[in-house]
Design a protein around this motif. Structure first.
Motif, PDB file in Angstrom:
ATOM      1  N   ASP A  81     -10.582   9.330  39.251  1.00 49.77           N
ATOM      2  CA  ASP A  81      -9.847   8.164  38.762  1.00 49.77           C
ATOM      3  C   ASP A  81      -9.295   8.356  37.355  1.00 49.77           C
ATOM      4  O   ASP A  81      -8.584   7.484  36.856  1.00 49.77           O
ATOM      5  CB  ASP A  81     -10.762   6.935  38.750  1.00 49.77           C
ATOM      6  CG  ASP A  81     -10.979   6.360  40.129  1.00 49.77           C
ATOM      7  OD1 ASP A  81     -10.215   6.712  41.041  1.00 49.77           O
ATOM      8  OD2 ASP A  81     -11.912   5.561  40.301  1.00 49.77           O
ATOM      9  N   VAL A 106       2.248  10.319  37.581  1.00 45.96           N
ATOM     10  CA  VAL A 106       1.642   9.409  38.543  1.00 45.96           C
ATOM     11  C   VAL A 106       1.841   9.924  39.959  1.00 45.96           C
ATOM     12  O   VAL A 106       1.006   9.672  40.854  1.00 45.96           O
ATOM     13  CB  VAL A 106       2.221   7.984  38.380  1.00 45.96           C
ATOM     14  CG1 VAL A 106       3.674   7.912  38.827  1.00 45.96           C
ATOM     15  CG2 VAL A 106       1.379   6.954  39.113  1.00 45.96           C
ATOM     16  N   TYR A 107       2.913  10.689  40.168  1.00 42.04           N
ATOM     17  CA  TYR A 107       3.197  11.208  41.505  1.00 42.04           C
ATOM     18  C   TYR A 107       2.205  12.305  41.909  1.00 42.04           C
ATOM     19  O   TYR A 107       1.936  12.490  43.105  1.00 42.04           O
ATOM     20  CB  TYR A 107       4.633  11.748  41.554  1.00 42.04           C
ATOM     21  CG  TYR A 107       5.653  10.695  41.192  1.00 42.04           C
ATOM     22  CD1 TYR A 107       6.016   9.705  42.099  1.00 42.04           C
ATOM     23  CD2 TYR A 107       6.246  10.675  39.915  1.00 42.04           C
ATOM     24  CE1 TYR A 107       6.941   8.733  41.764  1.00 42.04           C
ATOM     25  CE2 TYR A 107       7.168   9.698  39.574  1.00 42.04           C
ATOM     26  CZ  TYR A 107       7.511   8.728  40.505  1.00 42.04           C
ATOM     27  OH  TYR A 107       8.422   7.754  40.170  1.00 42.04           O
ATOM     28  N   VAL A 120      -1.712  10.166  42.123  1.00 41.38           N
ATOM     29  CA  VAL A 120      -2.062   9.289  43.241  1.00 41.38           C
ATOM     30  C   VAL A 120      -2.617  10.064  44.435  1.00 41.38           C
ATOM     31  O   VAL A 120      -3.706   9.735  44.926  1.00 41.38           O
ATOM     32  CB  VAL A 120      -0.867   8.397  43.632  1.00 41.38           C
ATOM     33  CG1 VAL A 120      -1.116   7.713  44.974  1.00 41.38           C
ATOM     34  CG2 VAL A 120      -0.616   7.353  42.551  1.00 41.38           C
ATOM     35  N   CYS A 167      -6.021  11.511  43.504  1.00 41.40           N
ATOM     36  CA  CYS A 167      -7.018  10.449  43.397  1.00 41.40           C
ATOM     37  C   CYS A 167      -7.493  10.003  44.783  1.00 41.40           C
ATOM     38  O   CYS A 167      -8.698   9.892  45.039  1.00 41.40           O
ATOM     39  CB  CYS A 167      -6.422   9.283  42.622  1.00 41.40           C
ATOM     40  SG  CYS A 167      -7.481   7.837  42.477  1.00 41.40           S
ATOM     41  N   ARG A 176      -2.355   0.656  48.605  1.00 45.44           N
ATOM     42  CA  ARG A 176      -3.235   1.729  48.122  1.00 45.44           C
ATOM     43  C   ARG A 176      -2.518   2.601  47.097  1.00 45.44           C
ATOM     44  O   ARG A 176      -3.080   2.936  46.043  1.00 45.44           O
ATOM     45  CB  ARG A 176      -3.704   2.593  49.299  1.00 45.44           C
ATOM     46  CG  ARG A 176      -4.652   3.736  48.907  1.00 45.44           C
ATOM     47  CD  ARG A 176      -5.980   3.179  48.427  1.00 45.44           C
ATOM     48  NE  ARG A 176      -6.855   4.182  47.829  1.00 45.44           N
ATOM     49  CZ  ARG A 176      -7.755   4.894  48.506  1.00 45.44           C
ATOM     50  NH1 ARG A 176      -7.878   4.732  49.828  1.00 45.44           N
ATOM     51  NH2 ARG A 176      -8.533   5.751  47.888  1.00 45.44           N
ATOM     52  N   ILE A 177      -1.275   2.953  47.378  1.00 47.73           N
ATOM     53  CA  ILE A 177      -0.530   3.813  46.462  1.00 47.73           C
ATOM     54  C   ILE A 177      -0.307   3.113  45.117  1.00 47.73           C
ATOM     55  O   ILE A 177      -0.562   3.686  44.049  1.00 47.73           O
ATOM     56  CB  ILE A 177       0.821   4.220  47.089  1.00 47.73           C
ATOM     57  CG1 ILE A 177       0.576   5.202  48.242  1.00 47.73           C
ATOM     58  CG2 ILE A 177       1.745   4.845  46.045  1.00 47.73           C
ATOM     59  CD1 ILE A 177       1.813   5.527  49.045  1.00 47.73           C
ATOM     60  N   GLU A 199      -3.562   2.704  43.101  1.00 46.91           N
ATOM     61  CA  GLU A 199      -3.955   3.906  42.363  1.00 46.91           C
ATOM     62  C   GLU A 199      -2.986   4.183  41.217  1.00 46.91           C
ATOM     63  O   GLU A 199      -3.376   4.770  40.200  1.00 46.91           O
ATOM     64  CB  GLU A 199      -4.026   5.117  43.301  1.00 46.91           C
ATOM     65  CG  GLU A 199      -4.990   4.962  44.477  1.00 46.91           C
ATOM     66  CD  GLU A 199      -6.426   4.671  44.070  1.00 46.91           C
ATOM     67  OE1 GLU A 199      -6.723   4.566  42.862  1.00 46.91           O
ATOM     68  OE2 GLU A 199      -7.269   4.536  44.973  1.00 46.91           O
ATOM     69  N   ALA A 200      -1.731   3.733  41.365  1.00 44.30           N
ATOM     70  CA  ALA A 200      -0.790   3.883  40.248  1.00 44.30           C
ATOM     71  C   ALA A 200      -1.221   3.033  39.060  1.00 44.30           C
ATOM     72  O   ALA A 200      -1.107   3.461  37.899  1.00 44.30           O
ATOM     73  CB  ALA A 200       0.619   3.502  40.698  1.00 44.30           C
ATOM     74  N   TYR A 260      -4.047   4.701  37.394  1.00 45.81           N
ATOM     75  CA  TYR A 260      -3.556   5.797  36.548  1.00 45.81           C
ATOM     76  C   TYR A 260      -3.594   5.418  35.067  1.00 45.81           C
ATOM     77  O   TYR A 260      -3.844   6.265  34.191  1.00 45.81           O
ATOM     78  CB  TYR A 260      -2.131   6.106  36.995  1.00 45.81           C
ATOM     79  CG  TYR A 260      -1.331   7.113  36.220  1.00 45.81           C
ATOM     80  CD1 TYR A 260      -1.530   8.477  36.393  1.00 45.81           C
ATOM     81  CD2 TYR A 260      -0.295   6.699  35.374  1.00 45.81           C
ATOM     82  CE1 TYR A 260      -0.743   9.408  35.728  1.00 45.81           C
ATOM     83  CE2 TYR A 260       0.492   7.611  34.705  1.00 45.81           C
ATOM     84  CZ  TYR A 260       0.265   8.971  34.889  1.00 45.81           C
ATOM     85  OH  TYR A 260       1.061   9.881  34.228  1.00 45.81           O
TER      86      TYR A 260
END
Length: 373
Positions: A160, A168-169, A172, A175, A239-240, A243-244, A247
């Motif tokens: 995390d 971020v790409y 994610v 993670c 979800r994506i 997690e962004a 970030y």
């Protein structure tokens, strides 16, 4: 007022529910709160005041109301999918509006409350928290969050924690993959100690999959394939984007394992709107110091690293050049003015791997100028 302020979160799912119930062009009402909230957060002042709450049970009511409304948003969509959309909207737009609304509500109106319940020790609260994460495709997120993240945040072991120079790409998928692997491995070990395999009926992994499958099946029953696809989009998109946002929480910060958790070890987001929206999880460091401390008892730490408005920072993260220009000065200040000698050694190596300037290798005179600036 401190008891009531968190009920503002309930307006987001209420708007989405109203949109689905009213139908027609009102289905855009759910996602329509997005620009309004971004603007409100951007104009929001910083809020460093502790909350004055004496009755914890009364304060907790809002969490359950909020979760009920979030889940009610998905039920309202299922009903609308079952009775049908206005044909005048065409075959695509109402489903698109629904998917965007469910992603938005499943993320912003949901995660703060679900996270709070995840940390509670009574089974009902923990289950509702798991259900909240299931709607964004992460029914077992409680495992990796409590078992891995809280032990290893700001270290290489924690999936995390975003690395310096990592977009971020890249973060994610790393993670999601790393935490999923941790969740499976932890549950495998836990069940093996009881003489069971991973797919025993006591497995949290199994029940997480059953929960997600049941939600998808329910949507298919209510509205056929289009409703199932919208629910799947809500899970994947939630979800994506979840997690962004994750970030931002520890980006670039470093900690020597085993050392005490200090104010410098998390980013804090302390605008008045963000604190309400996140149910005080944005008072981040105290949550790490005491994960069982309820949301209303978390106190702001303005002396810790700050990101002013989480929604605007979250948007910036999707534009790596802008993100780097925003975050580098803050991490330079952290390295020079807050990090210990051990952390500075880790930071210098992290900056080298990221291809960032070696500001820790500057001459003492230039470092002093940076401190003054």
């Amino acid at each position: 007022m401190d008891y009531l302020r968190y009920y503002l979160n309930c307006l987001l799912p209420l708007a989405a529910i109203a949109g689905f119930v009213l139908g027609g062009h009102w289905v855009w009402l759910g996602i329509g709160t997005l620009p309004l909230l971004i603007l409100a957060d951007a104009l929001s002042p910083q809020d460093y005041a502790p909350r004055r709450i004496a009755n914890g049970a009364l304060a907790d009511v809002v969490i359950y109301v909020q979760m009920l409304l979030v889940l009610g948003t998905f039920v309202a969509f299922a009903w609308r999918a079952h009775v049908g959309f206005d044909p005048a909207l065409g075959p695509v737009l109402p489903w698109l509006a629904s998917a965007l609304a469910l992603i938005w509500i499943g993320l912003v109106a949901n995660v703060g409350a679900a996270h709070e319940l995840m940390h509670r020790h009574n089974p009902l609260a923990a289950f509702i928290g798991k259900l909240g994460f299931a709607v964004i495709g992460a029914p077992n997120r409680d495992i990796s969050h409590t078992v891995t993240h809280h032990l290893y945040f700001d270290t290489e072991r924690d999936f995390d924690t975003a690395h310096r120079g990592e977009s971020v790409y890249r973060f994610v998928p790393r993670c999601i993959w790393g935490n999923t692997r941790d969740e499976i491995e932890y549950e495998r070990r836990r069940l093996a100690a009881q003489g069971h395999g991973l797919w025993h009926w006591k497995s949290q992994i199994l029940w997480g999959l059953v929960l997600s499958a049941a939600m998808l099946a329910g949507m298919y029953w209510a509205g056929g394939l289009p409703a199932l696809l919208v629910q799947a989009a809500a899970m994947v998109g939630g979800r994506i984007l979840g997690e962004a946002l994750n970030y931002l929480q520890h980006f670039g910060l470093l900690r020597v394992p085993g050392r005490p958790i200090e104010d410098r070890h998390t980013w804090n987001h302390l605008s008045a709107v963000t604190r309400i929206l996140g149910l005080e999880i944005t008072n981040h460091v105290e949550h790490h110091q005491d994960p069982d401390r309820p949301f209303y008892a978390l106190t702001p730490r303005p002396q810790g690293p700050q990101m002013r408005n989480i929604l605007l920072w979250g948007i910036a993260a999707f534009f790596p050049p802008i993100w780097t220009r925003l975050i580098q000065p803050r991490l330079k200040d952290w390295d020079l003015n807050h990090a210990t000698a051990e952390e500075q050694a880790l930071a210098r190596e992290a900056n080298r791997r990221a291809g960032w300037p070696d500001w820790l290798g500057e001459s003492p005179a230039s470092a002093e100028v940076a401190r003054v600036a």
